[in-house]
Design an enzyme around this catalytic site. Sequence first.
Site, PDB file in Angstrom:
ATOM      1  N   SER A 182       0.815  -1.215   0.000  1.00  0.00           N
ATOM      2  CA  SER A 182       0.000   0.000   0.000  1.00  0.00           C
ATOM      3  C   SER A 182       0.849   1.266   0.000  1.00  0.00           C
ATOM      4  CB  SER A 182      -0.947   0.007   1.208  1.00  0.00           C
ATOM      5  OG  SER A 182      -0.241   0.231   2.393  1.00  0.00           O
ATOM      6  N   LYS A 198       1.180   4.434   6.782  1.00  0.00           N
ATOM      7  CA  LYS A 198       0.504   5.353   5.846  1.00  0.00           C
ATOM      8  C   LYS A 198       1.061   6.767   6.017  1.00  0.00           C
ATOM      9  CE  LYS A 198      -2.809   2.503   4.306  1.00  0.00           C
ATOM     10  NZ  LYS A 198      -2.073   1.316   4.806  1.00  0.00           N
TER      11      LYS A 198
END
Lengths: 197, 197
Positions: A119, A156
């Site tokens: 991701s 993230k």
Amino acid sequence: MAQPLTPKQKEVLRFIACSVSVQKMSPTIREIGRHFGFSSTGTVRDHLRALAAKGYLARARKKARAIELADAACGIPIIGRIAAGSPLEANENIEGFLRPEEAAPLADDVFALRVQGDSMSGAGIVDGDIVIVRRQKQARQGDIVVALVGGEATVKTLRKQGSRMWLVPHNKKYRPLSCSGSTVIAGKVISVVRRYV
Amino acid sequence: MAQPLTPKQKEVLRFIACSVSVQKMSPTIREIGRHFGFSSTGTVRDHLRALAAKGYLARARKKARAIELADAACGIPIIGRIAAGSPLEANENIEGFLRPEEAAPLADDVFALRVQGDSMSGAGIVDGDIVIVRRQKQARQGDIVVALVGGEATVKTLRKQGSRMWLVPHNKKYRPLSCSGSTVIAGKVISVVRRYV
DNA sequence: TTGACTACCACACATTTGTGTGGTATGCTG
DNA sequence: CAGCATACCACACAAATGTGTGGTAGTCAA
């Protein structure tokens, strides 16, 4: 700072660096002397003096095993820009030195996390990478953070929009997560290390 | 290997680890004692014995400053997989330890290169990264290598097709280079380190 | 209660270790 | 030539340092 060494001095410096990395402590004057077959401690001291004068090491007085290697002696030379035609061995290209502790800084509040998934591949963090994280509850806009979302840790980028916070992946396959009450920031990613077999 | 420590033992171990990373040498028994206000060297020795028995350090007899920290004491814990719901602090998740020298291995034939450009961004190597390179003339299919092409250093993946060799970028914007006579392999990328401010 | 483990103290002792002084020999440079 | 740096030696000495012996006191589990 980068004064040239005589071959003998290079040998001595190299032996010290090897001792430090293998035995994890600097050698004593007599250990150095024994290795080179010197029968006098004065000989070794002269060499250490010369190396210290040239900036390759520092010594604490009256302390045992107190040889401290300078970056030039214990770090990996970082080569920044290569002028076309110049060999990689050339000293002029050296931009600095990467010390082991710099790559993986030691501290109480630091841990590492093995990355799973892709991701963050757009930011150069790929599956299997090790991210080094400083534990902290707060983070700033743009920081790459480790967050606990429903008990799962994810890496993230943090984005703030007004009072809203988002955890943004760097891969078009995934969507940003809005930070809810159960989302906790565990820490900030301060470094990434990847090793190839 | 990972036996629990008493709070006091943790304190002592922490002090030693700090000394090593700051002063670059392990403290003496008396230095430890002074820090904690112990008036007897025997007290410190008892603590060191306990820490050694639990596997957190090793000691060489009769040698000065000869405390050697085990991985568990000097490495950064690597957390592999997080079971949903378990806190990041939990010990069961620790997969291993990242030692500073592992991230940036010290050796005579190792250097580092600051990456310029995005030709390897598909492999997670981006502009500004530091690649650590072991000097070698040969490399195998699939290795990421540093090659000198017309005097310029580039980082690419090596591909072999029959007797033909290619330097393949990991970005669709660029094309593979065929290895010509003037192309020299400078070394193999063994590790990548990135630091965030 | 006994036995363990932890957490300290005091003091003596032998080594380890860095330092100091004073030499010798060689090669280089002005 | 003298001056200087390198590269060694021998020997003495004091300080730094690890180790040994023998204590005291508290906690905790069997």
